[in-house]
Design a protein around this motif. Structure first.
Motif, mmCIF file in Angstrom:
data_model
loop_
_atom_site.group_PDB
_atom_site.id
_atom_site.type_symbol
_atom_site.label_atom_id
_atom_site.label_comp_id
_atom_site.label_asym_id
_atom_site.label_seq_id
_atom_site.Cartn_x
_atom_site.Cartn_y
_atom_site.Cartn_z
ATOM 1 N N ARG A 43 0.830 -1.197 0.000
ATOM 2 C CA ARG A 43 0.000 0.000 0.000
ATOM 3 C C ARG A 43 0.872 1.257 0.000
ATOM 4 O O ARG A 43 0.551 2.250 -0.658
ATOM 5 C CB ARG A 43 -0.896 0.007 1.244
ATOM 6 C CG ARG A 43 -1.847 -1.181 1.337
ATOM 7 C CD ARG A 43 -2.596 -1.156 2.665
ATOM 8 N NE ARG A 43 -3.434 -2.344 2.820
ATOM 9 C CZ ARG A 43 -4.179 -2.573 3.888
ATOM 10 N NH1 ARG A 43 -4.191 -1.702 4.889
ATOM 11 N NH2 ARG A 43 -4.925 -3.666 3.963
ATOM 12 N N LYS A 44 1.969 1.206 0.765
ATOM 13 C CA LYS A 44 2.847 2.364 0.887
ATOM 14 C C LYS A 44 3.429 2.757 -0.465
ATOM 15 O O LYS A 44 3.469 3.938 -0.832
ATOM 16 C CB LYS A 44 3.968 2.041 1.883
ATOM 17 C CG LYS A 44 4.875 3.211 2.204
ATOM 18 C CD LYS A 44 5.856 2.805 3.295
ATOM 19 C CE LYS A 44 6.759 3.970 3.673
ATOM 20 N NZ LYS A 44 7.710 3.592 4.740
ATOM 21 N N THR A 45 3.896 1.766 -1.219
ATOM 22 C CA THR A 45 4.453 2.046 -2.540
ATOM 23 C C THR A 45 3.381 2.602 -3.469
ATOM 24 O O THR A 45 3.628 3.509 -4.267
ATOM 25 C CB THR A 45 5.062 0.766 -3.143
ATOM 26 O OG1 THR A 45 6.018 0.226 -2.240
ATOM 27 C CG2 THR A 45 5.752 1.063 -4.465
ATOM 28 N N THR A 46 2.170 2.060 -3.351
ATOM 29 C CA THR A 46 1.052 2.529 -4.164
ATOM 30 C C THR A 46 0.801 4.012 -3.937
ATOM 31 O O THR A 46 0.682 4.796 -4.883
ATOM 32 C CB THR A 46 -0.211 1.724 -3.797
ATOM 33 O OG1 THR A 46 -0.016 0.356 -4.152
ATOM 34 C CG2 THR A 46 -1.428 2.249 -4.517
ATOM 35 N N GLU A 47 0.731 4.400 -2.665
ATOM 36 C CA GLU A 47 0.484 5.805 -2.313
ATOM 37 C C GLU A 47 1.619 6.698 -2.820
ATOM 38 O O GLU A 47 1.383 7.755 -3.402
ATOM 39 C CB GLU A 47 0.360 5.939 -0.790
ATOM 40 C CG GLU A 47 -0.844 5.247 -0.190
ATOM 41 C CD GLU A 47 -2.058 6.151 -0.151
ATOM 42 O OE1 GLU A 47 -1.992 7.267 -0.692
ATOM 43 O OE2 GLU A 47 -3.085 5.726 0.414
ATOM 44 N N ALA A 48 2.862 6.265 -2.581
ATOM 45 C CA ALA A 48 4.010 7.082 -2.972
ATOM 46 C C ALA A 48 4.079 7.266 -4.484
ATOM 47 O O ALA A 48 4.353 8.368 -4.981
ATOM 48 C CB ALA A 48 5.303 6.442 -2.452
ATOM 49 N N LEU A 49 3.830 6.201 -5.218
ATOM 50 C CA LEU A 49 3.900 6.278 -6.676
ATOM 51 C C LEU A 49 2.828 7.209 -7.230
ATOM 52 O O LEU A 49 3.097 8.029 -8.116
ATOM 53 C CB LEU A 49 3.750 4.875 -7.275
ATOM 54 C CG LEU A 49 3.815 4.768 -8.798
ATOM 55 C CD1 LEU A 49 5.110 5.359 -9.333
ATOM 56 C CD2 LEU A 49 3.680 3.307 -9.226
ATOM 57 N N ALA A 50 1.617 7.105 -6.707
ATOM 58 C CA ALA A 50 0.542 7.988 -7.178
ATOM 59 C C ALA A 50 0.868 9.442 -6.882
ATOM 60 O O ALA A 50 0.620 10.333 -7.718
ATOM 61 C CB ALA A 50 -0.782 7.585 -6.522
ATOM 62 N N ARG A 51 1.436 9.698 -5.692
ATOM 63 C CA ARG A 51 1.797 11.081 -5.345
ATOM 64 C C ARG A 51 2.897 11.614 -6.260
ATOM 65 O O ARG A 51 2.834 12.748 -6.733
ATOM 66 C CB ARG A 51 2.255 11.156 -3.887
ATOM 67 C CG ARG A 51 1.140 11.090 -2.868
ATOM 68 C CD ARG A 51 1.630 11.577 -1.509
ATOM 69 N NE ARG A 51 2.746 10.774 -1.030
ATOM 70 C CZ ARG A 51 2.623 9.748 -0.196
ATOM 71 N NH1 ARG A 51 1.416 9.387 0.234
ATOM 72 N NH2 ARG A 51 3.686 9.090 0.214
ATOM 73 N N ASP A 52 3.915 10.785 -6.493
ATOM 74 C CA ASP A 52 5.023 11.237 -7.344
ATOM 75 C C ASP A 52 4.541 11.534 -8.761
ATOM 76 O O ASP A 52 4.948 12.532 -9.373
ATOM 77 C CB ASP A 52 6.128 10.172 -7.380
ATOM 78 C CG ASP A 52 6.917 10.113 -6.083
ATOM 79 O OD1 ASP A 52 6.766 11.046 -5.263
ATOM 80 O OD2 ASP A 52 7.668 9.149 -5.884
#
Length: 721
Positions: free
Chosen positions: A240-249
């Protein structure tokens, strides 16, 4: 039974199609005849129509068991738009809406009812169901009933009880992904009676499959998307953490992207999914929680940022691309480090689940590393042979990889496997074999005297990662066998013994080379994956403070962090652009992220950095403790609690605990009873021994919320870590 002209007329009337897709007519005919039916059609093959069309042509109610609310809503919306009276019952509905739908069911207003398996088995619901006159029970995503399936759900195991309640009602089982073993499980566990078996081809000719070495995942993904500015796609991430970070970036880089994972609220998931379906956002960054039953036809690409857990999941997720039949791409970013990370997760599973998980991991790794046609491998996994030598639609067929003479390294690893078995009387896993080859000094090697083997240290000429790759290649070639039921130990096959004895020439495929982009002036070479994660940390802090990210740190500072890997406060203070205040405010968050990253990734070795316009780092302090640690210890010795010290110093409590841990590492005596019981300390100490590395993230992950990072860090400091 209806004749073909009646079925074709209903197909056109309700669904707008002139002809059936392959297998649909035969499946619908079996259902119309009241026969139990098993239908395996690939994603996009039209399996839902196989129970929807009979539902509108037969009297009574068709009950569809469906595992996801999103799937139910999507199907009901499409059916309602087609003039078919359908409904669903699930926990997302307001009470008044649920009562309205129940009234409609009692009045016979609906032809189809979608329901989750856990609701279906409630006694009150079963009594109602009997009154509604079900004439077909369709089990969608039927692979969920099998432990060997990629999405096993225990609640599916209760469904066969419906046979006792409704003995005369035909059953239908539908799935898009199932091996021979899973198919047999479905038929047996659902107690299908002399079912009609219909299996479609798994070949999705319009999909292009590629596996790309993952080096700088964010940059790789961004470049891919920018080359396709108008196209819609799904990016699957492991966490989930990677998902959130990627969408933000991506959003920072002006790419329309939203996250989707099980940690979001129902409202957030529904809003983001609808935005994707309506093309209001082009990209969904998701965990595997997204996509089941989603019928968006114009998904032009699917990217797997992380290694999928098994081939069935990979096939199903890539199948969400190109459902309209137009050319679409499926890209898997592969890094061998994922294998180590997943293996660690598997070690924490119950014993009964380990064998299946290891076998599935081996299969997806073999797929990713193989030089064979990707399409042929996928089809063979589902017991279908691809008739051509070159599919023209995967990276290995479009650009075959070079071969090289690997006879000598292959002989070394085969010989090492043989010598370990000869010395110990039992076999060991690939990781241990590689440890012996490179001359590692591990507890296991000392315990079994494997440093006395003739093969000990004969592989120091190659890096560990290359030996692991060679080992996996030899497994694929059948020279070694990996026994999933015995902790993945390596064993020589008869062919491997023959190759070792005869010194047979062995050719292996070269690893894919990562093409590095030209460096711009002022570019600081760094670990791009870590840089991406540090950007996410920076963005979180910036948003919480209501300031632009560059106010926290410039990219140049993050890049230096991502090349020097600072994991202590002193190391962090030496990063250009990091002053004392920023050390106090931000060191805990950034060093914690770097430690977590290093728990599952190796440090990279970089050449001397280009000159930086930033001021030079401050000289390293000669004292054993920094001023900030010294101040914390002064207050602690004065009897202040961690909370009181944090308040006095305007720092967070986790920073104070980090100071205490560093003080212990520097020789200070601190009684841990102020923080932990003897039992808790011993439990943490045992876990740290189990994971004998300098990183504590695996231990924190094992304990979850039971112990904090600070508590684990304090115990680790007493152990010299």
């Amino acid at each position: 039974m209806e004749n073909s002209s009646d079925l074709s007329a209903a197909l056109k009337r309700y669904f707008g199609y002139d002809t059936f897709r392959p297998h649909q007519f035969e499946i619908v005919s079996d259902v119309m005849a009241g026969r139990d039916t098993f239908a395996l059609l690939p994603t996009g093959g039209g399996k839902s129509l196989c129970f929807q069309l009979p539902a509108v042509m037969r009297p009574g109610l068709t009950v569809v068991v469906s595992p996801l609310i999103a799937l139910m809503k999507d199907q009901v919306d499409q059916l309602t738009a087609s003039g078919i009276f359908a409904s669903c019952l699930n926990s997302s509905l307001p009470a008044e809406e649920s009562r309205r739908r129940l009234r409609g069911l009692h009045e016979g207003a609906f032809k189809l009812l979608y329901v989750a398996p856990e609701r279906l088995m409630l006694s009150g619901f079963l009594e109602d169901l009997r009154k509604w006159n079900p004439t077909l029970i369709a089990i969608d995503e039927a692979h969920c009933i099998s432990e060997w399936g990629h999405d096993f759900r225990p609640e599916y195991r209760q469904i066969p009880e419906l046979r006792d309640r409704f003995p005369d009602v035909p059953f239908m089982a539908c799935t898009a992904t199932a091996t021979d073993r899973v198919r047999a499980d479905i038929v047996t566990l659902l107690r299908l009676r002399d079912p009609g078996i219909h299996i479609g081809s798994f070949n999705r000719e319009n999909l292009l499959y590629r596996v790309v070495p993952r080096d700088s995942p964010y940059d790789q993904i961004l470049a891919f998307i920018r080359e396709r500015p108008q196209e819609s796609g799904i990016i699957y991430c492991q966490s989930r953490k990677t998902t959130e970070a990627l969408a933000r970036d991506l959003a920072e880089d002006k790419i329309s992207a939203l996250p989707y994972h099980a940690g979001l609220t129902n409202e957030e998931r529904a809003r983001n999914q609808d935005a994707f379906l309506r093309d209001e956002t082009k990209i969904i960054c998701a965990t595997i929680a997204f996509g089941l039953g989603i019928n968006k036809s114009n998904v032009r690409f699917v990217i797997h940022r992380d290694l999928p857990k098994n081939i069935e999941g990979y096939y199903q997720e890539t199948g969400r691309a190109g459902r309209d039949g137009l050319p679409s791409e499926c890209v898997l970013l592969f890094n061998a480090g994922d294998v180590v990370k997943y293996s660690m997760f598997i070690d924490e599973k119950p014993e009964a689940e380990k064998t299946v998980a290891r076998q599935q991991l081996n299969e997806i790794v073999h797929f990713a590393e193989s030089s064979e046609c990707r399409r042929a491998q996928l089809l063979r996994y589902f017991s279908e042979e691809y008739p051509l030598d070159n599919c023209g639609g995967c990276d290995n067929c479009l650009a075959p990889r070079e071969m090289y003479d690997a006879t000598l390294p292959a002989q070394k690893i085969l010989s090492c496997v043989y010598r370990i078995r000869e010395r110990s009387g039992f076999s060991m896993g690939l990781r241990h074999v590689v440890d012996v080859l490179v001359g590692a000094n591990t507890e296991k090697i000392r315990q079994f005297n494997h440093d006395q083997l003739s093969t000990y240290g004969i592989g120091k000429d190659l890096p560990r990662e290359q030996w692991q790759n060679i080992g996996r290649e030899l497994i694929r070639l059948g020279l070694l066998a990996q026994n999933a039921e015995r902790m993945n130990v390596l064993e020589l096959t008869n062919d491997g013994r023959s190759a070792l004895k005869d010194r047979r020439k062995i050719q292996l495929t070269k690893l894919l080379e990562i093409k590095k982009p030209a460096k711009q002036t002022g570019f600081v070479e760094c670990d791009e994956e870590l840089f991406s994660r540090l950007r996410a940390v920076r963005l979180n802090i910036a948003q919480s403070r209501g300031v632009p990210p560059y106010v926290i740190f410039h990219d140049s500072a993050l890049r230096y962090m991502a090349r020097s890997y600072p994991i202590t406060v002193d190391e962090f203070s030496r990063v250009p652009g990091v002053g004392d205040r920023k050390v106090q405010d931000f060191a805990p968050m950034f060093t914690a992220e770097i430690r977590e990253f290093l728990a599952t990734n190796n440090r990279k070795d970089f050449k001397k950095a280009e000159p930086s316009p930033s001021p030079p780092p401050p000289p390293q302090r000669s004292a054993g403790r920094s001023d900030t640690v010294r101040e914390t210890m002064h207050l602690f010795r004065a009897g202040k609690t961690v909370k009181e010290i944090a308040t006095l110093r305007d720092l967070v409590e986790s920073t104070i605990v980090s100071h205490l841990a560093q003080a212990i590492s520097n020789g200070e005596k601190i009684d841990l009873r102020q923080f932990l019981t003897v039992e808790a300390e011993n439990e943490i100490r045992a876990a740290l021994i189990k994971y004998p590395s300098e990183f504590i993230s695996p231990v924190k992950e094992m304990f979850g919320e039971k112990y904090s990072y600070g508590e684990i860090r304090l115990v680790a400091a007493t152990m010299g870590r």
